[in-house]
Design a protein around this motif. Structure first.
Motif, PDB file in Angstrom:
ATOM      1  N   MET A   1       0.838  -1.192   0.000  1.00 39.85           N
ATOM      2  CA  MET A   1       0.000   0.000   0.000  1.00 39.85           C
ATOM      3  C   MET A   1       0.879   1.251   0.000  1.00 39.85           C
ATOM      4  N   PRO A   2       0.552   2.241  -0.868  1.00 44.02           N
ATOM      5  CA  PRO A   2       1.343   3.474  -0.844  1.00 44.02           C
ATOM      6  C   PRO A   2       1.091   4.243   0.441  1.00 44.02           C
ATOM      7  N   THR A   3       2.138   4.747   1.028  1.00 41.38           N
ATOM      8  CA  THR A   3       1.999   5.583   2.226  1.00 41.38           C
ATOM      9  C   THR A   3       2.771   6.866   2.003  1.00 41.38           C
ATOM     10  N   PHE A   4       2.329   7.914   2.644  1.00 42.86           N
ATOM     11  CA  PHE A   4       3.003   9.203   2.531  1.00 42.86           C
ATOM     12  C   PHE A   4       2.732  10.000   3.793  1.00 42.86           C
ATOM     13  N   HIS A 220      -9.884  -0.564  -5.008  1.00 42.57           N
ATOM     14  CA  HIS A 220     -10.433  -1.890  -4.746  1.00 42.57           C
ATOM     15  C   HIS A 220     -11.652  -2.179  -5.620  1.00 42.57           C
ATOM     16  N   GLY A 221     -11.859  -1.373  -6.641  1.00 42.44           N
ATOM     17  CA  GLY A 221     -12.943  -1.618  -7.586  1.00 42.44           C
ATOM     18  C   GLY A 221     -14.260  -0.975  -7.240  1.00 42.44           C
ATOM     19  N   GLN A 222     -14.324  -0.224  -6.157  1.00 40.74           N
ATOM     20  CA  GLN A 222     -15.575   0.450  -5.812  1.00 40.74           C
ATOM     21  C   GLN A 222     -15.670   1.801  -6.531  1.00 40.74           C
ATOM     22  N   LEU A 223     -16.838   2.118  -7.050  1.00 38.39           N
ATOM     23  CA  LEU A 223     -17.110   3.409  -7.684  1.00 38.39           C
ATOM     24  C   LEU A 223     -18.536   3.794  -7.327  1.00 38.39           C
ATOM     25  N   ILE A 224     -18.698   4.957  -6.705  1.00 39.19           N
ATOM     26  CA  ILE A 224     -20.023   5.420  -6.300  1.00 39.19           C
ATOM     27  C   ILE A 224     -20.218   6.865  -6.749  1.00 39.19           C
ATOM     28  N   TYR A 225     -21.473   7.330  -6.666  1.00 33.25           N
ATOM     29  CA  TYR A 225     -21.746   8.741  -6.940  1.00 33.25           C
ATOM     30  C   TYR A 225     -22.382   9.380  -5.710  1.00 33.25           C
ATOM     31  N   LEU A 226     -22.108  10.667  -5.548  1.00 34.90           N
ATOM     32  CA  LEU A 226     -22.513  11.410  -4.351  1.00 34.90           C
ATOM     33  C   LEU A 226     -23.507  12.512  -4.694  1.00 34.90           C
ATOM     34  N   ALA A 318      -5.765   7.697  -2.148  1.00 37.82           N
ATOM     35  CA  ALA A 318      -4.382   7.726  -2.630  1.00 37.82           C
ATOM     36  C   ALA A 318      -3.479   6.849  -1.769  1.00 37.82           C
ATOM     37  N   ALA A 319      -3.827   6.695  -0.489  1.00 37.97           N
ATOM     38  CA  ALA A 319      -3.048   5.854   0.421  1.00 37.97           C
ATOM     39  C   ALA A 319      -3.446   4.382   0.326  1.00 37.97           C
ATOM     40  N   GLY A 320      -4.354   4.062  -0.597  1.00 38.76           N
ATOM     41  CA  GLY A 320      -4.734   2.673  -0.823  1.00 38.76           C
ATOM     42  C   GLY A 320      -5.886   2.179   0.005  1.00 38.76           C
ATOM     43  N   GLN A 321      -6.530   3.061   0.770  1.00 38.31           N
ATOM     44  CA  GLN A 321      -7.644   2.642   1.608  1.00 38.31           C
ATOM     45  C   GLN A 321      -8.930   2.557   0.780  1.00 38.31           C
TER      46      GLN A 321
END
Length: 640
Positions: A1-4, A220-226, A318-321
């Motif tokens: 997982m990318p961390t910063f 992780h493949g999730q895509l939603i609209y707000l 961006a942190a992979g969560q």
């Protein structure tokens, strides 16, 4: 997982400040970058560290990829947030960050590249089954090809820069004989703003709504609209008022538009914050307009009705969560509305304005995203937006009422802005009803005259000039004369018109100014407290010698000046309407020109402004050449 742990914000102004607020609250260190023009800017002062990246010109600073990457290396930043504008939708920048070992807080370079091209994205949307409007999005870009397809599409039609947005490189063409000239302007503006002259053509829908769907995806493949935002209130194809939800939205329409937006996002495996924009006609049909692969200027209205922090979501993704919510978890509460405060003059065709911010005090009780400091210089190099004022309410009317008061209460002196126009739009009966479209501003606010000074404003101005003269003669006292005196006459210049004002003083220090009674109660260098016709008020002002700034008004005391004839608009002297750069000189010395003929093209705040002849005659002299930086009111050309 990318961390910063340390984020460089590759942007400036209000969005750089907005990103830093969330990043710092979440424990991240922040790095600002700045040009010569922004050395003392608010986003620089907020940051933990800041790095100078070049001169004021954007090509040498905020678009300078090597300088930004070097700033990240120097400071040890391990992530980059591009904000919006500048490099936010530049796939080369996203790739460069990745190659440098930096986490790019945004979608993939491939998604940016595809959706950043209106031509390629429209082809992809057609393939994905997203409703699209008729047009031309081919690779052949010569005039003959575009003319042929324009005839096929029919008029009116829209020319659009394939690589950009924000109204730059966009032109509405009503008839065939306008096409070639508008193609030239659109190409030039697109090349200057986005580095690409590629254009597309589209059938122009007359007065649709501009409705956009906020989408968010994770790794992780999730895509939603707000939910959606209505961004229909625009001038020059740029939004000035946005709200959520859309006033005419239904549950079925929201679901249909949301699912279409998800189709668009899935077509490019979208990750991060993005916006799919649609045009919505009166019959409920909607058509894909474009997809913005970044955070939008108007994201706060979505935040207020969802209770979410979209910048925090960007950092988490961006942190992979994974996304913290599923589609079923999304709820919309109340109504939110936002206005964009621009340094521009609506009475001059919304021309961008430059100047010094003499007074700045945002309104209380609402959200204000801005990057403004008192004393800063608003120059010609960047976008004219100063900030955004955003309100939330249980109902649309409550949000509108709160926002109207906040706009009226915001104090900005020294720079001409669209503040009063925003208030007038919020009060317009059609806007109050929610009955508007993209044609709202052109229909109701097309010919905006300079706002005349009221009798009360002139009386206050004269009282302030009188007080400061009296204070100089009686130092250490309140400044007001303690004895009745003869009337004093003033000549005040407002909107190029001189007004005669008479001030007389009674024995009890009351002033009578052109029939208006004023009783001063207190004065410092920022506020004037007075009773005017029986009503007590506290007014903000700024006085510098003979020049006085009041909210919405600038007054010059010309009492001691010898009356001079004002420049005749038809004198043949062409002056710069603002600070900017000359990008085209269309005539030469000795050329005979007709009234209304294009003479020069001025670029300021990322827009081109044609300057035309006010008289017929012969070009006597040209004082500038292509590439010159010019100042407001500088003489550019003379016609005899």
């Amino acid at each position: 997982m990318p961390t910063f742990s340390k984020i460089l914000i590759a942007n400036r102004g209000e969005i750089a400040c907005r990103i830093q607020r969330t990043a710092q609250a979440l424990g991240y260190r922040t790095v600002a970058v700045y040009s010569d023009a922004d050395a003392d800017a608010l986003h620089v002062q907020m940051a933990d560290e800041a790095v100078h990246i070049g001169p004021a010109a954007v090509q040498l600073s905020y678009l300078n990829i090597p300088a930004i990457l070097d700033a990240a290396h120097k400071t040890g930043a391990d992530a980059v947030h591009p904000g919006y504008g500048f490099l936010s939708e530049n796939p080369d920048f996203a790739r460069a960050c990745q190659h440098a070992g930096l986490t790019f807080i945004g979608p993939s370079a491939e998604a940016i590249e595809l959706m950043g091209s209106k031509r390629l994205s429209k082809l992809a949307m057609l393939e994905a089954g997203v409703p699209c409007i008729a047009g031309y999005q081919g690779a052949d870009q010569d005039d003959a090809t575009l003319q042929r397809h324009a005839e096929r599409i029919g008029y009116p039609l829209m020319i659009k820069a394939s690589a950009g947005g924000g109204g730059r490189g966009m032109r509405l063409v009503h008839q065939q004989d306008q096409l070639l000239a508008q193609l030239r302007t659109a190409r030039s503006e697109a090349l200057n703003a986005f580095g690409s002259a590629e254009l597309i053509l589209e059938q122009a829908l007359i007065e649709p709504r501009h409705v956009e769907i906020q989408v968010f995806g994770d790794r992780h493949g999730q895509l939603i609209y707000l939910g959606e935002r209505d961004c229909s209130v625009q001038r020059r194809h740029q939004k000035i008022i946005e709200e959520a939800p859309c006033p005419v939205m239904t549950l079925d329409l929201r679901q249909a538009m949301g699912e279409a937006a998800l189709k668009a996002g899935r077509a490019v495996n979208y990750v991060g914050a993005g916006t799919v924009e649609f045009l919505l006609d009166r019959d409920g049909r909607f058509y894909f307009l474009e997809m913005n692969t970044r955070l939008q200027v108007e994201h706060p209205v979505t935040e207020l009705i969802t209770g979410l922090d979209l910048v925090a979501w960007q950092l988490q993704v961006a942190a992979g969560q994974p996304l913290p919510l599923t589609q079923a978890d999304v709820t919309l509460t109340g109504h939110a509305m936002e206005v964009r405060l621009y340094a521009e003059d609506p009475a001059q065709g919304f021309l961008p304005q430059t100047g010094d911010v003499l007074r700045w005090q945002p309104a209380a009780a609402v959200r204000v995203d801005h990057g403004v400091l008192e004393g800063q210089r608003i120059g010609p190099f960047y976008d004219a937006m100063l900030g955004k004022i955003i309100a939330h309410g249980a109902t649309r009317e409550e949000a509108r009422r709160k926002l109207l008061r906040a706009v009226q209460d915001t104090l900005l002196l020294g720079v001409t802005s669209n503040q009063r126009l925003l208030a007038e739009v919020l009060e317009h009966p059609d806007f109050v009803r929610g009955d508007f479209s993209t044609g709202f501003i052109p229909r109701y606010f097309n010919a905006i005259a300079p706002y005349p000074a009221t009798d009360e404003q002139l009386a206050v101005a004269a009282a302030l000039f009188y007080q400061h003269i009296a204070a100089r003669h009686r130092p250490g006292l309140s400044g007001w004369c303690n004895n009745a005196s003869a009337a004093r006459s003033y000549r005040l210049l407002v909107n190029d018109k001189v007004q005669g004002i008479s001030v007389s003083v009674s024995a009890d220090n009351a002033l009578c100014i052109n029939g208006i009674d004023i009783r001063p109660l207190g004065l410092d260098d920022r506020h004037f407290t007075l009773v005017i016709d029986g009503i007590r008020r506290r007014l903000a002002y700024h006085l510098d010698g003979s020049r006085l700034w009041l909210p919405g008004l600038t007054v010059v005391d010309v009492t001691q000046q010898v009356a001079q004839r004002q420049d005749d608009a038809g004198s043949g002297t062409l002056k710069a309407p603002m600070d900017g750069a000359i990008v085209d000189v269309c005539v030469g010395v000795g050329d005979r020109v007709r009234k209304g003929q294009l003479l020069l093209v001025l670029e300021a705040m990322k827009m081109e402004h044609p300057l035309k002849a006010g008289v017929e005659g012969v070009v006597k002299g040209i004082q500038v050449m292509t590439g010159d930086q010019v100042r407001n009111r500088q003489i550019l050309l003379e016609i005899e």
